[in-house]
Design a protein around this motif. Sequence first.
Motif, mmCIF file in Angstrom:
data_model
loop_
_atom_site.group_PDB
_atom_site.id
_atom_site.type_symbol
_atom_site.label_atom_id
_atom_site.label_comp_id
_atom_site.label_asym_id
_atom_site.label_seq_id
_atom_site.Cartn_x
_atom_site.Cartn_y
_atom_site.Cartn_z
ATOM 1 N N GLY A 15 -1.092 10.892 6.160
ATOM 2 C CA GLY A 15 -1.906 11.844 6.036
ATOM 3 C C GLY A 15 -3.427 12.435 5.870
ATOM 4 N N THR A 16 -4.314 11.205 5.307
ATOM 5 C CA THR A 16 -5.865 11.783 5.128
ATOM 6 C C THR A 16 -6.235 11.529 6.432
ATOM 7 N N VAL A 17 -5.336 10.058 7.054
ATOM 8 C CA VAL A 17 -5.845 9.609 8.255
ATOM 9 C C VAL A 17 -5.578 10.347 9.157
ATOM 10 N N GLU A 18 -4.233 11.324 9.469
ATOM 11 C CA GLU A 18 -4.545 12.328 10.838
ATOM 12 C C GLU A 18 -5.187 13.627 10.301
ATOM 13 N N LEU A 133 -10.228 2.438 1.641
ATOM 14 C CA LEU A 133 -11.275 2.534 1.556
ATOM 15 C C LEU A 133 -11.187 2.506 3.400
ATOM 16 N N ILE A 134 -10.870 3.964 3.641
ATOM 17 C CA ILE A 134 -11.315 3.994 5.244
ATOM 18 C C ILE A 134 -12.627 4.540 5.550
ATOM 19 N N PHE A 135 -12.265 3.510 6.883
ATOM 20 C CA PHE A 135 -13.509 3.504 7.457
ATOM 21 C C PHE A 135 -13.553 3.404 9.052
ATOM 22 N N ASP A 136 -14.633 3.898 9.991
ATOM 23 C CA ASP A 136 -14.423 4.424 11.333
ATOM 24 C C ASP A 136 -15.388 2.578 11.492
#
Lengths: 207, 69
Positions: A15-18, A133-136
């Motif tokens: 959900g967060t990723v999208e 941790l989500i990162f680009d």
Amino acid sequence: MNSILEMIADPRCVGTVEQILGGPSLFRSISYMVNPRYSSEDGNWHRDTQFMVKDDEEERAMIRKFRSAENVSGVHLQIALIDNDDIEYVPYSANRYDSPDEAYIRLDDNKSHCREDGMPNALRVALKAGDGLIFDPVGHHRGRYHKEIPRRSLHITYTSMNHVLHDEFAVQPWFDEPSYLTGLSPRAAGYYRTYADVYRRNWTSQS
Amino acid sequence: MKSAYRSVKEEGYLIIPEIFRGNELAQLKNACDGVLERFTIEHDREKPQTDLCAIFTIPSGSTTATANR
């Protein structure tokens, strides 16, 4: 393995990723990062773009293209399974090319400085067990591999359905094995079937 | 407060506290450690006394002594 697959497809992750990707996502790969047993080293500062291009000019153009896009094309999610602060990231670096000081560390002298300390504005990210941790990965980042610092981190990559990235990490023909998705919830199984449907054509040529 | 989209688009990263906790976290760690144990046995048989710091594309992937993540 089912519990790993189920949680990676869980709405708390996807959900967060999208929301970040601005639309449907595709699973790409799962890795497990652990501390080494015999030796220690600091990771190399890099942008993932450097592995996709042949020279500096091409990388600059790629970063410009990403910067002008409305959405991020793919993200990494690292979930710490024990407390860990091995990842460093340079905030705001994904939207621009390197400063001279950054380029010195990441690229200069045939990348011989890439494990050095002193990356300007680097942030060491402290995660508690269970945090993500989500990162680009276009931004500057690196890991740390010290035998005395325990690390158990699940590393998942997702890509946007609108920017499908084909590389060796996506070659996973076992997703087509008849029983591989047995026991998963319909939602999770559907998520991986979509992944297989998109990437299958590459598996026969690369596997 | 910034949205997840805005945080990652602008700053490049976002920390999500407590995605998994308690039994779910323990279950996930047990599953991953099971994979690690299997890969470590294989790794030590094929490349004894060498390091392993990542398993890529689990469950059928490869181990490596160096990684970028």
